[in-house]
Enzyme design. Structure first.
Site, PDB file in Angstrom:
ATOM      1  N   PRO A 149       9.199 -10.584  -5.258  1.00 10.01           N
ATOM      2  CG  PRO A 149       6.983  -9.854  -5.334  1.00 10.01           C
ATOM      3  CD  PRO A 149       8.302  -9.706  -6.022  1.00 10.01           C
ATOM      4  CB  THR A 150       9.425 -15.658  -3.873  1.00 11.66           C
ATOM      5  OG1 THR A 150       9.121 -17.019  -4.148  1.00 11.66           O
ATOM      6  CG2 THR A 150      10.434 -15.576  -2.755  1.00 11.66           C
ATOM      7  CE1 TYR A 151       2.181 -18.067  -3.252  1.00 11.85           C
ATOM      8  CE2 TYR A 151       3.019 -16.017  -4.169  1.00 11.85           C
ATOM      9  CZ  TYR A 151       2.175 -17.106  -4.236  1.00 11.85           C
ATOM     10  OH  TYR A 151       1.316 -17.241  -5.301  1.00 11.85           O
ATOM     11  NE  ARG A 219       5.353  -6.364  -6.656  1.00 12.33           N
ATOM     12  CZ  ARG A 219       4.128  -6.859  -6.580  1.00 12.33           C
ATOM     13  NH1 ARG A 219       3.236  -6.299  -5.774  1.00 12.33           N
ATOM     14  NH2 ARG A 219       3.761  -7.897  -7.316  1.00 12.33           N
ATOM     15  CG  ASP A 239       5.407 -10.246  -9.777  1.00 10.86           C
ATOM     16  OD1 ASP A 239       6.094  -9.638  -8.936  1.00 10.86           O
ATOM     17  OD2 ASP A 239       4.235  -9.954 -10.057  1.00 10.86           O
ATOM     18  CG  ASP A 240       8.103 -16.093  -8.373  1.00 17.41           C
ATOM     19  OD1 ASP A 240       6.979 -15.695  -8.745  1.00 17.41           O
ATOM     20  OD2 ASP A 240       8.286 -16.729  -7.312  1.00 17.41           O
ATOM     21  CG  ASP A 241       3.898 -15.315 -11.585  1.00 18.80           C
ATOM     22  OD1 ASP A 241       4.552 -14.260 -11.542  1.00 18.80           O
ATOM     23  OD2 ASP A 241       2.675 -15.375 -11.376  1.00 18.80           O
ATOM     24  CD  GLU A 340      -0.732  -3.115 -11.091  1.00 18.90           C
ATOM     25  OE1 GLU A 340      -0.586  -4.344 -11.206  1.00 18.90           O
ATOM     26  OE2 GLU A 340      -1.777  -2.591 -10.686  1.00 18.90           O
ATOM     27  CG  HIS A 368       1.382 -11.191 -15.564  1.00 19.03           C
ATOM     28  ND1 HIS A 368       0.923 -10.188 -14.756  1.00 19.03           N
ATOM     29  CD2 HIS A 368       1.429 -12.304 -14.797  1.00 19.03           C
ATOM     30  CE1 HIS A 368       0.692 -10.666 -13.547  1.00 19.03           C
ATOM     31  NE2 HIS A 368       0.988 -11.950 -13.550  1.00 19.03           N
TER      32      HIS A 368
END
Length: 395
Positions: A149-151, A219, A239-241, A340, A368
């Site tokens: 997911p991204t924003y 998701r 996640d992208d980060d 989770e 993370h």
């Protein structure tokens, strides 16, 4: 008085009307006068018929030979089959004989060079060794389905590029499902096209402003896409980060149903590092790492990037003997940090259905770090309107 006897005509038994077809008619006269022409026509016709017959015979024999040549009459075996062929070319042997007494003889005898013949041989190696060297236990690799997911934010381009460079190094097959919110951006689509990774770009229209974990709806949209199209593979939320190692994606393909591993992460205060995930005995999960008192109420202490599962659990519940056939989705009504555990409770019943990876859960495969900067302004189009111009003096 002489009598004249008129002999009977050979055409006396034929009837002629108005002289038609009469041997003395003009047409018959023309035929008699052109006898040479008719004979030449007959010869040409005979030649044409002869050529046609020979051509037809050639075509028939050609077709028959073609059919016979394409018909398999047996199996031909050769000794070279399934053997390593080694071609060895021996270098020529030069034998120069020189006479040290006479210089003139030296110059003449230098040209007398004896060359051995070049031998070309075929070396058959041991068949037993070659057969043992072949691998007959090859199995195709499982497909990895990575959901991201991204924003729109200041570091979005950097995070997506970093994750894309990692996924490019993963052995195929791999499908990267990138889910944006509200609308698809041109910048994201352009970035995905240049990565060289097989991807699908989805857009979630649900409002995520009221949800603390804004990636829940994104998701769920990806899970719905997998269930609708019955995609087969190992599903992983990336996640992208976050930061990932290549060993992580190699271990994902060893998962049969549900796999989990410990994740290193920074605490909310960012002044210490903690580990969250399973405690394993071999591949068996026997406990959990947890450091925060507020999260001890959770059933499974796992980070969102610390587990993966087989996609057939989503669309084939009979295979895994699930007691219910409801769709598996993340809940947006639970408190932060409980997405989770509530999701995993829908996938497995207890730790006996989990697989710890790597063996004994002894390695950290991803981090993370919570390094996203929320207060930075987001430049439109991921480009600054003015480039920095720096002039350095040359000494």
């Amino acid at each position: 008085m002489a009598s004249i006897r008129r002999t009977l005509s050979p055409y006396h038994d034929r009837q002629y009307q108005n002289g038609a077809n009469s041997p003395f008619s003009p047409s018959h006269h023309k035929l008699f006068t052109s006898g040479k022409y008719t004979s030449s026509l007959l010869a040409v016709n005979l030649r044409r018929k002869a050529w046609r017959k020979s051509l037809y015979r050639c075509l028939v024999f050609f077709a028959l030979g073609l059919l016979l040549g394409m018909t398999p009459f047996g199996h031909v075996t050769t000794d070279i089959e399934n053997r390593d062929v080694f071609f060895e070319i021996k270098p020529p042997h030069v034998n120069v004989q020189l006479d040290s007494d006479n210089r003139s003889d030296r110059m003449s005898k230098r040209d007398e060079i004896l060359l051995d013949a070049v031998s070309l041989g075929v070396d058959f190696r041991n068949e037993i060794n070659t057969v043992e060297s072949y691998r007959y236990d090859f199995e195709p690799r499982k497909q990895l389905i990575v959901i991201t997911p991204t924003y729109n934010r200041a570091m979005q381009a950097y995070f997506l590029n970093r994750l894309a460079q990692v996924l490019r190094l993963v052995q195929p097959p791999l499908l990267w499902i990138v889910v944006e919110e509200n609308a698809a951006s041109y910048e994201t689509a352009e970035l995905l096209r240049k990565t060289g990774v097989m991807y699908r770009q989805l857009v979630s229209q649900k409002n995520s402003s009221s949800v603390k974990d804004r990636g829940v709806h994104q998701r769920n949209l990806a899970l719905e896409h997998i269930e609708r199209h019955r995609l087969d593979g190992i599903v992983y939320f990336a996640d992208d980060d976050n930061i990932y190692t290549m060993d992580l994606f190699d271990s994902l393909r060893e998962i049969s149903r549900f796999g989990t591993w410990p994740v290193a992460m920074l605490a909310q205060s960012k002044n210490k590092a903690i580990i969250e995930g399973p405690v394993c005995n071999g591949s068996q999960v026997i406990g959990w790492h947890t450091n925060e008192k507020s999260k001890r109420l959770r059933r499974f202490h796992v980070d969102m990037s610390g587990f993966a599962f087989n996609s057939t659990i989503l669309w084939d519940p009979k295979r895994w003997q699930r007691p219910f056939s409801n769709s598996i989705r993340q809940l947006d009504t639970v408190k932060e940090g409980f997405q989770e555990t509530t999701f995993i409770e829908q996938v497995v019943e207890d730790e006996s259905q989990m697989e710890g990876t790597p063996p004994s859960c002894s390695r950290i495969l991803n981090w993370h770090l919570h390094l996203d900067a929320h207060n930075l302004p987001y430049p439109r189009g991921w480009l600054l309107p003015r480039n920095l111009e720096v002039v350095l003096p040359v000494e």
